[in-house]
Write an enzyme that holds these catalytic residues in place. Structure first.
Site, mmCIF file in Angstrom:
data_model
loop_
_atom_site.group_PDB
_atom_site.id
_atom_site.type_symbol
_atom_site.label_atom_id
_atom_site.label_comp_id
_atom_site.label_asym_id
_atom_site.label_seq_id
_atom_site.Cartn_x
_atom_site.Cartn_y
_atom_site.Cartn_z
ATOM 1 C CG ASP A 110 40.644 38.111 37.221
ATOM 2 O OD1 ASP A 110 41.138 38.985 37.958
ATOM 3 O OD2 ASP A 110 41.278 37.120 36.850
ATOM 4 C CE LYS A 138 41.071 34.868 40.400
ATOM 5 N NZ LYS A 138 42.278 34.899 39.556
#
Length: 191
Positions: A110, A138
């Protein structure tokens, strides 16, 4: 009378991003990639608890090289939908990784803070090599210049659950990965 308990099913998802079949196919492909990369070597796999547990189990079965397995717990989310900084390593390794090839397996890259902290921590044990494999990446959320060596899927900046990923320790059991409905992310009564 007992209160009706939520079921935490795919009905709670706004959309499914990665299906069970796509996960199975990609995990097998990663196993082939890793088997070629680590051919002829023993590898210590470090699974990041709790989110990467299911992914790690499937990944190990798809790899064709000898492995040792250990787990490390790093807390970065708690009951929130975004990572807290700095992550805390709360469960140290039990396996000596000095001089060993190490593959860190995590559920999601992330912001990059958690994985970067884990790598810095493990480098202190002088492994022969240290690589990373994540199920999901991501890139829109990366705060630091850090990327995984092996990656299953690149996804948009949405909060996802399923296949080991959770919201407040729920939804890990889902076979697919999807975006949790916004009203459920905001609802403390659902948990």
């Amino acid at each position: 009378m007992l209160a009706k308990r939520p079921k935490y099913t795919e009905e709670d998802l706004e959309t499914i991003l990665v299906t069970r079949e796509q996960i199975q196919t990609r995990v097998e492909e990663l196993g082939v990639e890793l088997s070629k990369f680590y051919e002829g070597r023993d590898v210590t796999i470090v699974s990041i608890l709790s989110g990467a547990l299911i992914f790690t189990a499937d990944l190990i079965r798809s790899c064709d090289f000898p492995t040792r397995l250990d787990c490390l717990r790093a807390e970065s989310y708690g009951n929130a939908t975004s990572a807290q900084e700095p992550p805390r390593i709360t469960n140290p390794l039990k396996t000596d990784i000095t001089g060993h090839d190490v593959l860190v397996v995590d559920d999601i890259l992330d912001s990059g803070n958690t994985l970067k902290s884990i790598i810095a921590h493990l480098e202190g044990f002088s492994p022969a090599s240290l690589k990373t494999c994540v199920l999901l990446d991501k890139p829109a959320r990366h705060e630091k210049s850090f990327s995984a060596d092996f990656c299953g899927f690149t996804i948009p900046d949405q909060f996802v659950v399923g296949y080991g990923l959770d919201f407040a320790e729920r939804y890990r059991n889902l076979a697919s990965i999807g975006v949790l409905k916004k009203e459920l992310q905001d609802s403390a009564t659902h948990i």
